[in-house]
Write an enzyme that holds these catalytic residues in place. Structure first.
Site: not given
Ligand code: PAJ
Length: 281
Positions: A34, A37, A150, A153, A186
């Site tokens: 989205h 990402h 996150d 994280q 997501s």
């Molecule tokens: P995922 O939830 O797919 O997120 C991937 C990256 O996108 C993460 O660093 C997360 O903080 C960032 N992200 C998600 N939503 C966001 C938003 N609204 N604004 C800015 N960044 C956003 O986080 C993971 O995957 C997993 O834990 C991973 C690091 C890939 C390890 O499996």
């Protein structure tokens, strides 16, 4: 845009790229991509010669009762988004190649992994740290991009990078939000229309909390949290996992709110668990 499935092909590409003196910007994801990402990929594109994005739904970071099996998988849309953002490589390893029979090693950051998200999701950050270190070893990034959405994280991965001398620079990027303020996730797609309308209150409450602190109306975190919890509890079908004021570095709870601090919350609405945080700076 190149799609790489095998670990050895990814490693060969990374070593060749680094040997040529090129920088690699890396964005690890679990797909269902989205605008959040996309913002990370965009930033990586600006700052590096080569951009690698991984898509891997990591079983190790999901609890037994969590949504690993029904986590959204939207491969065709993901690839279109990454093409539009001009990623060079999409790395899509299989579970079998990441965790072959006999796989046994785990990475843990004990001081940071049992609180907040870690308290609600035992083993989660161990799964995250383990997969991220593996991905770093495969992609050999110069810089890796993570979202502040996150927040914990980011802290866990920073600690791991420092402690294990990983030669990668972590770049933390701001949370991308819907126009009404809801942090894009997501998991937002699990929400019904009614739940989606209510979900905006999570951000509103964090925003209000920051205001109350900035205006010095409430500087005692227990009092603040009580007030904010009352508002969240009014969301139909909601359950607060936590709402806390913590130190930005150690993530330890802060009683008297000295700035800076992080106000972080995890709330279930119906069956969907949402997290968000705001920096009180
Ligand atoms: P995922 O939830 O797919 O997120 C991937 C990256 O996108 C993460 O660093 C997360 O903080 C960032 N992200 C998600 N939503 C966001 C938003 N609204 N604004 C800015 N960044 C956003 O986080 C993971 O995957 C997993 O834990 C991973 C690091 C890939 C390890 O499996």
């Amino acid at each position: 845009m190149k799609i790489i499935e095998s670990v050895s092909a990814m490693q060969a590409f990374a070593y060749k790229t680094r040997r040529q003196g090129h920088t690699i910007g890396f964005v690890p994801t679990m797909g269902a991509l989205h605008e959040g990402h996309a913002s990370l990929v965009h930033r990586a594109r600006l700052e590096n010669d080569v951009v690698v994005v991984s898509i891997f739904v990591n079983p190790l970071q999901f609890g037994p009762k969590e949504d690993f099996r029904k986590y959204p998988r939207t491969a065709a849309r993901d690839l279109a988004l990454l093409k539009a953002e001009k990623a060079d490589v999409v790395f899509v390893p299989t579970v079998q190649s990441m965790y072959p029979a006999g796989f046994a090693t785990r990475i843990r950051v004990p001081s940071l992994d049992a609180i907040l998200e870690g308290a609600s999701r035992p083993g989660h950050f161990q799964g995250v740290a383990t997969v991220v270190l593996k991905l770093f070893n495969m992609v050999q990034p110069t810089r890796a991009y993570f979202g502040e959405k996150d927040y914990q994280q980011v802290r866990v991965i920073r600690r791991m990078i420092d402690d294990l001398n990983c030669s990668v620079r972590l770049v933390a990027c701001p949370t991308v939000r819907e126009p009404d303020g809801l942090a894009i996730s997501s998991r937002n797609r699990y929400l019904s229309k009614k739940e989606r309308e209510e979900a905006v209150k999570i951000h509103q409450v964090l925003f209000l909390g920051r205001e109350l602190v900035s205006e010095k109306i409430m500087l005692d975190s227990r009092q603040l949290i009580r007030r904010l919890s009352q508002i969240l509890a009014k969301i139909p079908g909601s359950k607060i996992d936590y709402i806390e004021v913590v130190d930005p570095e150690t993530l330890e709870p802060m009683q008297k709110i000295r700035r800076p601090a992080i106000l972080a919350a995890a709330v279930r609405i119906g069956k969907t668990r949402l997290i968000d945080n705001i920096i009180i700076s």
